[in-house]
Structure formats: C-alpha cells, structure tokens
Design a protein around this motif. Structure first.
Motif, PDB file in Angstrom:
ATOM      1  N   GLN A  52      -9.156  62.983 -42.088  1.00  0.00           N
ATOM      2  CA  GLN A  52      -9.413  61.541 -42.041  1.00  0.00           C
ATOM      3  C   GLN A  52     -10.276  61.103 -43.219  1.00  0.00           C
ATOM      4  O   GLN A  52     -10.001  60.080 -43.860  1.00  0.00           O
ATOM      5  CB  GLN A  52     -10.103  61.180 -40.725  1.00  0.00           C
ATOM      6  CG  GLN A  52      -9.200  61.176 -39.512  1.00  0.00           C
ATOM      7  CD  GLN A  52      -8.288  59.957 -39.475  1.00  0.00           C
ATOM      8  OE1 GLN A  52      -7.109  60.031 -39.829  1.00  0.00           O
ATOM      9  NE2 GLN A  52      -8.813  58.829 -39.045  1.00  0.00           N
ATOM     10  N   ALA A  53     -11.352  61.877 -43.497  1.00  0.00           N
ATOM     11  CA  ALA A  53     -12.258  61.518 -44.592  1.00  0.00           C
ATOM     12  C   ALA A  53     -11.547  61.575 -45.937  1.00  0.00           C
ATOM     13  O   ALA A  53     -11.714  60.695 -46.789  1.00  0.00           O
ATOM     14  CB  ALA A  53     -13.472  62.442 -44.584  1.00  0.00           C
ATOM     15  N   ALA A  62      -3.288  58.490 -43.046  1.00  0.00           N
ATOM     16  CA  ALA A  62      -2.866  59.802 -42.568  1.00  0.00           C
ATOM     17  C   ALA A  62      -1.921  59.652 -41.381  1.00  0.00           C
ATOM     18  O   ALA A  62      -2.193  58.914 -40.440  1.00  0.00           O
ATOM     19  CB  ALA A  62      -4.089  60.618 -42.157  1.00  0.00           C
ATOM     20  N   GLU A  63      -0.803  60.361 -41.459  1.00  0.00           N
ATOM     21  CA  GLU A  63       0.157  60.424 -40.358  1.00  0.00           C
ATOM     22  C   GLU A  63       0.254  61.891 -39.936  1.00  0.00           C
ATOM     23  O   GLU A  63       0.514  62.759 -40.767  1.00  0.00           O
ATOM     24  CB  GLU A  63       1.517  59.915 -40.840  1.00  0.00           C
ATOM     25  CG  GLU A  63       2.586  59.856 -39.782  1.00  0.00           C
ATOM     26  CD  GLU A  63       3.889  59.312 -40.340  1.00  0.00           C
ATOM     27  OE1 GLU A  63       4.014  58.073 -40.425  1.00  0.00           O
ATOM     28  OE2 GLU A  63       4.761  60.119 -40.725  1.00  0.00           O
ATOM     29  N   TYR A  64      -0.011  62.160 -38.665  1.00  0.00           N
ATOM     30  CA  TYR A  64      -0.133  63.539 -38.207  1.00  0.00           C
ATOM     31  C   TYR A  64       1.142  64.008 -37.508  1.00  0.00           C
ATOM     32  O   TYR A  64       1.650  63.339 -36.608  1.00  0.00           O
ATOM     33  CB  TYR A  64      -1.337  63.678 -37.274  1.00  0.00           C
ATOM     34  CG  TYR A  64      -2.638  63.379 -37.985  1.00  0.00           C
ATOM     35  CD1 TYR A  64      -3.148  64.278 -38.920  1.00  0.00           C
ATOM     36  CD2 TYR A  64      -3.334  62.197 -37.757  1.00  0.00           C
ATOM     37  CE1 TYR A  64      -4.326  64.010 -39.595  1.00  0.00           C
ATOM     38  CE2 TYR A  64      -4.513  61.919 -38.429  1.00  0.00           C
ATOM     39  CZ  TYR A  64      -4.997  62.833 -39.357  1.00  0.00           C
ATOM     40  OH  TYR A  64      -6.163  62.557 -40.030  1.00  0.00           O
ATOM     41  N   HIS A  65       1.621  65.178 -37.944  1.00  0.00           N
ATOM     42  CA  HIS A  65       2.812  65.783 -37.369  1.00  0.00           C
ATOM     43  C   HIS A  65       2.407  67.090 -36.692  1.00  0.00           C
ATOM     44  O   HIS A  65       2.097  68.077 -37.370  1.00  0.00           O
ATOM     45  CB  HIS A  65       3.853  66.041 -38.462  1.00  0.00           C
ATOM     46  CG  HIS A  65       4.430  64.779 -39.050  1.00  0.00           C
ATOM     47  ND1 HIS A  65       5.774  64.480 -38.972  1.00  0.00           N
ATOM     48  CD2 HIS A  65       3.848  63.739 -39.693  1.00  0.00           C
ATOM     49  CE1 HIS A  65       5.992  63.307 -39.562  1.00  0.00           C
ATOM     50  NE2 HIS A  65       4.833  62.842 -40.000  1.00  0.00           N
ATOM     51  N   ARG A 225     -14.437  65.934 -53.882  1.00  0.00           N
ATOM     52  CA  ARG A 225     -15.660  65.166 -53.600  1.00  0.00           C
ATOM     53  C   ARG A 225     -16.264  65.567 -52.256  1.00  0.00           C
ATOM     54  O   ARG A 225     -17.495  65.650 -52.121  1.00  0.00           O
ATOM     55  CB  ARG A 225     -15.354  63.665 -53.622  1.00  0.00           C
ATOM     56  CG  ARG A 225     -15.090  63.113 -55.011  1.00  0.00           C
ATOM     57  CD  ARG A 225     -15.120  61.595 -55.039  1.00  0.00           C
ATOM     58  NE  ARG A 225     -14.050  61.005 -54.263  1.00  0.00           N
ATOM     59  CZ  ARG A 225     -12.843  60.727 -54.745  1.00  0.00           C
ATOM     60  NH1 ARG A 225     -12.548  61.014 -56.015  1.00  0.00           N
ATOM     61  NH2 ARG A 225     -11.919  60.165 -53.996  1.00  0.00           N
ATOM     62  N   LEU A 226     -15.418  65.802 -51.254  1.00  0.00           N
ATOM     63  CA  LEU A 226     -15.925  66.255 -49.958  1.00  0.00           C
ATOM     64  C   LEU A 226     -16.710  67.554 -50.104  1.00  0.00           C
ATOM     65  O   LEU A 226     -17.748  67.746 -49.468  1.00  0.00           O
ATOM     66  CB  LEU A 226     -14.773  66.460 -48.974  1.00  0.00           C
ATOM     67  CG  LEU A 226     -14.213  65.248 -48.253  1.00  0.00           C
ATOM     68  CD1 LEU A 226     -13.026  65.662 -47.381  1.00  0.00           C
ATOM     69  CD2 LEU A 226     -15.274  64.588 -47.387  1.00  0.00           C
TER      70      LEU A 226
END
Length: 252
Positions: A52-53, A62-65, A225-226
């Motif tokens: 998500q971040a 974001a689309e989650y499969h 960056r994260l």
C-alpha cells in the motif's frame, strides 16, 4: 455547500479512476504478521502495509490478486500480475525474463521449531525419521536431501500459522517457520514454541514487470525510498521483528 461537496467527491473519484493500476499478487498461504485476508482481499499485515505504501508513493492504485502460491510463477509468465513481493531468487524455477528486482526489503531466517521441552539446539540431520510440519508449495532447500532419503516426511498445511498450530497441538514434534511468523504466533497465542536451528537465510524483495505501459520505475523508486527512509525497518518492528539470540548451528 452541497454543490462544493459534490464537486469534491467527483474530483476525488475522477482522480482515483485516472490512477494507473498495478496488479499485486498475494499468496493464499500467507498469514499474519505477513497479511490477513478477509472476503478474498488483504486488509492488514506487514506485506499489505508495504504494498500500500509503495503504491501510494508511486501514484498508482494497488489491485490485489489472491492465488495459490504454486500459481504465482505461472501468473507472472502469463502476464496476469505486475508485482510479486516477498520473493527470493532461490524460490524461482527459472529466472524471470520480463521482471525487474527491487532492492532487498526483508532479511528472513527459516528455522526448525519445536515445543519448549524438546531440548536445546539440534541439527535436522540428527532427527530420527518422522513427519515435519511444512507449508504447501514451499521449498526447503536444506531439508531436501533428508526428504528425498525419506528420513523426514512433509506434513503440509495451507499456511504457516496452521503449521505452527499443529505443532503446538502435538501433531508432530518439529516444524519449519520463518522467525517473524514464529515470534508473532508465540506472542498472539502465548505459545511455547522455540527455534532449534537456523535452516536457511535469504533476502526478499519484489519483482516488478518491465513493461512500458505500467509505471514500473516509479514503483521501484518508491520501494527504494521505503528502505532508505527507515520506514521498512519501522514496519518490521511494528510486526515483531526484533533481534534475539539465534539457535546454535545452521543445520548444514
């Protein structure tokens, strides 16, 4: 005032609709602290927060499969997903041709686990023939020679949490778990499970489809960056990653 609110809602919906969509894979076998799935979609957990971040920083939706772990590589090859996270090159059947590796995000240790009272550190090579708790679809490189020689026998569970539940209930004497899941399980359930040997260590990252039609580089930069900002480390600490004494030996 009502007109202004209506316009704001319209602009917000329009902005979301214009955002590029990236399809993230989620393995059905993941459980907390990695992810919690509710009604077929992830809702919380370390990997959910990371994805998500990264998507937010990259300006994508974001689309989650959600799929079986054994389907992940096939989905990559068939172009059904754009991003696969929590993966090591050691886990892949073949080097992905159309994907780019992110920076390493998580250093993971897989450990041999037993109940308190099973004794101290022990090498898996010293175990008598018996079943061992494993997760369906996962490969355990260190244990493969013992499994092939029928000195150990897999007892697969659908998730890491279920494998540890069976160990706690006495279905078998030993199981394999990553340390993060073991700490979470012990803390949440007040369980008495202990690491007995380090079996393997690997750096895990994300694979992003190298396709000009998706903002792959934006997502890869967001993951950098994260990592560099310390946010990745803060998330790991939030979900229970703290350094602790390691069991003696690596089982090799």
């Amino acid at each position: 005032m009502r007109t202004l609110l209506t316009l704001l809602l319209f602009w917000s919906a329009h902005s979301l609709a214009e955002q590029p969509v990236l399809r993230f894979s989620v393995a059905e076998s993941w459980s907390m602290p990695l992810i919690r799935i509710e009604n077929g979609q992830p809702v919380e957990g370390l990997l959910f927060d990371v994805m998500q971040a990264a998507a937010e920083q990259a300006g994508v939706r974001a689309e989650y499969h959600v799929m079986a772990r054994m389907r992940l590589e096939e989905a990559m090859n068939q172009g059904d997903i754009d991003v696969r996270c929590y993966v090591s090159d050691q886990w892949l059947m073949a080097r992905p041709k159309d994907f780019i590796w992110s920076v390493p995000l998580i250093h993971q240790r897989d450990v041999l686990v037993g109940r308190i009272g099973e004794g101290g550190p022990i090498s898996p090579q010293r175990l008598s023939p018996q079943p061992i708790g494993t997760v369906l679809g996962y490969t355990y490189t260190t244990l493969e020679p013992l499994l092939a020689a029928h000195r150990l026998y897999r007892e697969d569970s659908r998730s890491q949490e279920l494998a540890l539940q069976k160990l706690q209930a006495g279905r078998y004497r030993y199981a394999v778990s990553n340390q993060l899941s073991l700490r979470w399980f012990n803390h949440q359930r007040h369980a008495q499970l202990q690491p007995l040997a380090v079996l393997d260590e690997q750096d895990l990252g994300c694979l992003v489809r190298n396709d000009p039609d998706i903002p792959a580089q934006a997502l890869l930069r967001a993951l950098v960056r994260l990592k560099q900002s310390g946010e990745m480390e803060r998330l790991l600490q939030r979900y229970g990653s703290t350094e602790e004494p390691q069991p003696a030996g690596t089982g090799t």
